[in-house]
Design a protein around this motif. Sequence first.
Motif, short mmCIF file in Angstrom:
data_model
loop_
_atom_site.label_atom_id
_atom_site.label_comp_id
_atom_site.label_asym_id
_atom_site.label_seq_id
_atom_site.Cartn_x
_atom_site.Cartn_y
_atom_site.Cartn_z
N LEU A 272 0.82 -1.21 0.00
CA LEU A 272 0.00 0.00 0.00
C LEU A 272 0.85 1.26 0.00
O LEU A 272 0.33 2.37 0.14
N GLN A 273 2.15 1.09 -0.12
CA GLN A 273 3.12 2.19 -0.23
C GLN A 273 3.16 3.06 1.02
O GLN A 273 3.34 4.28 0.95
N LYS A 274 2.99 2.45 2.17
CA LYS A 274 3.14 3.15 3.43
C LYS A 274 4.59 3.05 3.89
O LYS A 274 5.27 2.05 3.63
N PRO A 275 5.12 4.07 4.57
CA PRO A 275 6.44 3.93 5.17
C PRO A 275 6.46 2.71 6.10
O PRO A 275 5.68 2.64 7.05
N THR A 276 7.32 1.75 5.80
CA THR A 276 7.24 0.43 6.42
C THR A 276 8.60 -0.03 6.90
O THR A 276 9.58 0.00 6.15
N VAL A 277 8.66 -0.50 8.15
CA VAL A 277 9.86 -1.14 8.70
C VAL A 277 9.47 -2.57 9.07
O VAL A 277 8.57 -2.78 9.88
N MET A 278 10.16 -3.56 8.47
CA MET A 278 9.88 -4.96 8.74
C MET A 278 11.05 -5.57 9.51
O MET A 278 12.20 -5.47 9.06
N ILE A 279 10.76 -6.17 10.65
CA ILE A 279 11.79 -6.69 11.56
C ILE A 279 11.93 -8.20 11.38
O ILE A 279 10.94 -8.95 11.49
N PHE A 280 13.15 -8.64 11.12
CA PHE A 280 13.44 -10.05 10.91
C PHE A 280 14.26 -10.61 12.06
O PHE A 280 15.34 -10.11 12.36
N VAL A 281 13.73 -11.65 12.70
CA VAL A 281 14.41 -12.30 13.81
C VAL A 281 14.84 -13.72 13.42
O VAL A 281 15.97 -14.13 13.70
N ALA A 282 13.95 -14.47 12.75
CA ALA A 282 14.23 -15.88 12.46
C ALA A 282 13.95 -16.27 11.02
O ALA A 282 14.00 -17.45 10.68
N THR A 283 13.62 -15.32 10.17
CA THR A 283 13.42 -15.62 8.75
C THR A 283 14.36 -14.74 7.93
O THR A 283 14.93 -13.78 8.44
N SER A 284 14.52 -15.07 6.67
CA SER A 284 15.55 -14.45 5.84
C SER A 284 15.07 -13.13 5.22
O SER A 284 14.15 -13.14 4.40
N PRO A 285 15.71 -12.01 5.57
CA PRO A 285 15.32 -10.75 4.92
C PRO A 285 15.68 -10.71 3.44
O PRO A 285 15.00 -10.05 2.65
N SER A 286 16.74 -11.40 3.05
CA SER A 286 17.11 -11.40 1.63
C SER A 286 16.13 -12.20 0.80
O SER A 286 15.96 -11.94 -0.40
N HIS A 287 15.44 -13.16 1.41
CA HIS A 287 14.48 -14.00 0.67
C HIS A 287 13.06 -13.45 0.79
O HIS A 287 12.29 -13.52 -0.17
N CYS A 288 12.71 -12.92 1.95
CA CYS A 288 11.31 -12.53 2.22
C CYS A 288 11.12 -11.06 2.55
O CYS A 288 10.01 -10.65 2.89
N GLY A 289 12.17 -10.28 2.47
CA GLY A 289 12.08 -8.90 2.93
C GLY A 289 11.41 -7.95 1.96
O GLY A 289 11.02 -8.32 0.85
N VAL A 290 11.27 -6.71 2.42
CA VAL A 290 10.71 -5.63 1.59
C VAL A 290 11.75 -4.53 1.47
O VAL A 290 12.55 -4.31 2.37
N GLU A 291 11.71 -3.85 0.34
CA GLU A 291 12.63 -2.74 0.14
C GLU A 291 12.10 -1.82 -0.94
O GLU A 291 11.71 -2.26 -2.02
N ALA A 292 12.06 -0.53 -0.61
CA ALA A 292 11.74 0.51 -1.58
C ALA A 292 12.44 1.76 -1.10
O ALA A 292 12.37 2.08 0.09
N PRO A 293 13.13 2.49 -1.96
CA PRO A 293 13.92 3.64 -1.52
C PRO A 293 13.11 4.65 -0.70
O PRO A 293 12.05 5.10 -1.13
N PHE A 294 13.61 4.95 0.50
CA PHE A 294 13.03 5.94 1.40
C PHE A 294 11.59 5.60 1.82
O PHE A 294 10.89 6.46 2.33
N ARG A 295 11.17 4.36 1.65
CA ARG A 295 9.79 4.00 2.01
C ARG A 295 9.69 2.70 2.77
O ARG A 295 8.98 2.61 3.76
N SER A 296 10.36 1.64 2.31
CA SER A 296 10.28 0.35 2.99
C SER A 296 11.67 -0.21 3.19
O SER A 296 12.53 -0.10 2.30
N ILE A 297 11.88 -0.84 4.36
CA ILE A 297 13.19 -1.41 4.64
C ILE A 297 13.04 -2.59 5.59
O ILE A 297 12.14 -2.62 6.43
N SER A 298 13.92 -3.58 5.43
CA SER A 298 13.96 -4.75 6.30
C SER A 298 15.13 -4.61 7.27
O SER A 298 16.22 -4.19 6.88
#
Length: 334
Positions: A272-298
């Motif tokens: 939905l293009q909301k500013p988003t921070v996704m926290i990874f503790v036990a799953t792979s951010p490189s496989h399941c993460g989100v990333e969009a410049p200045f908007r989403s980050i894992s």
Amino acid sequence: MKRVLIVKVTSLGDIVQALPVVADIKRAFPEVQVDWAADEAFAEVAQWCRGVDRVLFAPLRRFKKARRWADFKSIAASISALRACRYDYILDIHGVYKSAIIAFLARSSRRIGYQSQDLGERGAAFAYTGRFGPRPRCNAWHGMRISAGEALGYEAEGPAVYNLHLPEPVRPLFRGEGAPVAALFHATSKDDKKWPVTHWMVVGRELTQRGFRVVLPWGSETERVVAEQIAAQVSGAAVLSRMSVTEIAQMIDACALVVGTDTGFVHLAHALQKPTVMIFVATSPSHCGVEAPFRSISVGDGFSVPPICDVLEAIDYVYGGLRAVTIQQGSAAA
């Protein structure tokens, strides 16, 4: 080519992240009809996608748990709907028994699925008349786009396009005006994916000091109790009422910031293009993460608990960075 069926049955985040396949197909074949097969619990998510023409669904998960006759009849009726038309291609981008059975029951001579080593359940291979290429070396979400393009003869290019359109809320989502709202999704389906409750308390207090109104959604009584524990330590934080999937989606769309673990609603916030921070503790951010410049980050490596300071830095990046970009764009337009 007239009709394509995409099979991605569950779960919320996986279906959300598979939706860009629809936009890719429509871009390559503007006149094609794209249908989607999903579990009833997540059918509305596919229905929000503007490019999906028809959503086929059945209470598969509920029937597995309760074995009720009414659910069995619903499944039987859904099979009739599934077989109502013939598809030029069926793309099973799920790769387990239940998705393979759906692909097999649908009418098509071209049922494409993953190679055996890439399947979630290897026995699913019985359903396919063709296979995608080897799983690409990229995150799972872009990999689905590449596989679908290989099967249909186009290249998946550009950023992911979700094309989501939510129904309008029937009542106001938040009382009062003014302060931007930050939603904290502390809950997740597996205990090893959770971030410590004390960390959530610190982040909630920091967001309050920065001028946010903090809200805490929940989906079970256990999650509600944790939400109340966090809210008790965060001035002005609100524990929301229990909501449906659609209501939570509408709530996310009204937020200025979403912070949460690797869970479906946080993937939806990204879509939905909301500013988003996704926290990874036990799953792979490189496989399941989100990333969009200045908007989403894992945040996190998937093997340890990310420190609070990393999450706060990520919040600065997605929220402060997005505001800076918006101001720059406004200045350029003026």
